[in-house]
Design an enzyme around this catalytic site. Sequence first.
Site, mmCIF file in Angstrom:
data_model
loop_
_atom_site.group_PDB
_atom_site.id
_atom_site.type_symbol
_atom_site.label_atom_id
_atom_site.label_comp_id
_atom_site.label_asym_id
_atom_site.label_seq_id
_atom_site.Cartn_x
_atom_site.Cartn_y
_atom_site.Cartn_z
ATOM 1 N N ASN A 64 0.810 -1.226 0.000
ATOM 2 C CA ASN A 64 0.000 0.000 0.000
ATOM 3 C C ASN A 64 0.836 1.265 0.000
ATOM 4 O O ASN A 64 0.637 2.173 -0.815
ATOM 5 C CB ASN A 64 -0.933 0.015 1.214
ATOM 6 C CG ASN A 64 -1.894 -1.153 1.232
ATOM 7 O OD1 ASN A 64 -1.465 -2.292 1.419
ATOM 8 N ND2 ASN A 64 -3.171 -0.887 1.051
ATOM 9 N N LYS A 68 1.041 4.011 -3.046
ATOM 10 C CA LYS A 68 0.122 5.135 -2.899
ATOM 11 C C LYS A 68 0.700 6.403 -2.286
ATOM 12 O O LYS A 68 0.120 7.480 -2.444
ATOM 13 C CB LYS A 68 -1.081 4.707 -2.034
ATOM 14 C CG LYS A 68 -1.934 3.605 -2.638
ATOM 15 C CD LYS A 68 -3.064 3.238 -1.681
ATOM 16 C CE LYS A 68 -3.978 2.168 -2.251
ATOM 17 N NZ LYS A 68 -5.071 1.827 -1.314
ATOM 18 N N SER A 153 -2.106 4.779 11.283
ATOM 19 C CA SER A 153 -3.208 4.089 11.965
ATOM 20 C C SER A 153 -2.662 2.984 12.868
ATOM 21 O O SER A 153 -1.933 3.271 13.817
ATOM 22 C CB SER A 153 -4.196 3.556 10.918
ATOM 23 O OG SER A 153 -5.418 3.196 11.529
ATOM 24 N N ASP A 230 -11.312 12.803 9.707
ATOM 25 C CA ASP A 230 -11.127 11.362 9.866
ATOM 26 C C ASP A 230 -12.283 10.786 10.690
ATOM 27 O O ASP A 230 -12.476 11.162 11.854
ATOM 28 C CB ASP A 230 -9.794 11.112 10.578
ATOM 29 C CG ASP A 230 -9.369 9.655 10.608
ATOM 30 O OD1 ASP A 230 -10.244 8.777 10.667
ATOM 31 O OD2 ASP A 230 -8.146 9.411 10.591
ATOM 32 N N HIS A 263 -8.854 9.610 6.587
ATOM 33 C CA HIS A 263 -7.937 8.576 7.068
ATOM 34 C C HIS A 263 -7.157 7.919 5.928
ATOM 35 O O HIS A 263 -6.424 6.959 6.168
ATOM 36 C CB HIS A 263 -8.756 7.511 7.828
ATOM 37 C CG HIS A 263 -7.963 6.635 8.749
ATOM 38 N ND1 HIS A 263 -7.359 7.105 9.895
ATOM 39 C CD2 HIS A 263 -7.670 5.303 8.706
ATOM 40 C CE1 HIS A 263 -6.754 6.110 10.519
ATOM 41 N NE2 HIS A 263 -6.916 5.008 9.812
#
Length: 286
Positions: A64, A68, A153, A230, A263
């Site tokens: 990821n 990204k 996160s 978020d 988020h």
Amino acid sequence: MEGGVTETSSAKMHGGYNKRYKHYSHTLGCSMNFHIYFPPSDSTVSHKFPVLYWLSGLSCTDENFIFKSDAQRAASQHGVALIAPDTSPRGLNVEGEADSWDFGVGAGFYLNATQEKWKNWRMYDYVVKELPELLRDNFPQLDTSKASIFGHSMGGHGALTIYLKNLDKYKSVSAFAPIANPTNCPWGQKAFTNYLGGNKSDWEDYDATYLVKKYPNVSTTILIDQGEGDKFLHDQLLPHKFEEACKNGNVPLLLRLQPGYDHSYYFIATFIDDHIRHHAQALKLN
């Protein structure tokens, strides 16, 4: 390559290379993937790159962040190698490991599980011990003695807790929307109950808000970016609990609340350059 590390893909980007590797992890008891972004290098000069570990969030893999974030641009500018491990063991076929997106596969929480069923979930030891040793032994172009750590996160939780417990191993830490007080949020309570058991005092060893009180000797400012848009901010992430603990412990914290941001990786990509710069400064590259 020594140590059973196999390169499985390579792509040039911003003058450097994204490379994916697989190896057998003795810590986790399964095959694992990880990514390294190598910045551009001058083949005529002997130079080792410091390393910056990225820990991803719930349901993510090692891909990821690489795909990204566009962190590679700033990493090239500052001469920092990016290391992106996976988020949990995979392929063990433990009953219930894939029943939900916020526990089990893709949700290792960067701890060492103490419950027998989840004995392979030892992402703390994997990130702190096995992976750095693997990099040191197999990649001479990396200087693993110069390391920093950040994440998003669940990975922000991992970065903060790992840093606070290993101030001798990492020069700096930062996080995007970290799960900052997991003992008091549903994601953390679910994971900790299953991985660590019902004794809540054991949970505090993997909660940054408690660890700041236990390991207050932080000299480098902790950087956190949090989107005010978020949806997980108020019930899962709880950055203000961490902020309060830092104030009480005189721990340097820069908590930036970013209006309108959510988020997602759109949020991460927007502020990633600041984080790379933060770590590059701590790694004494500027």
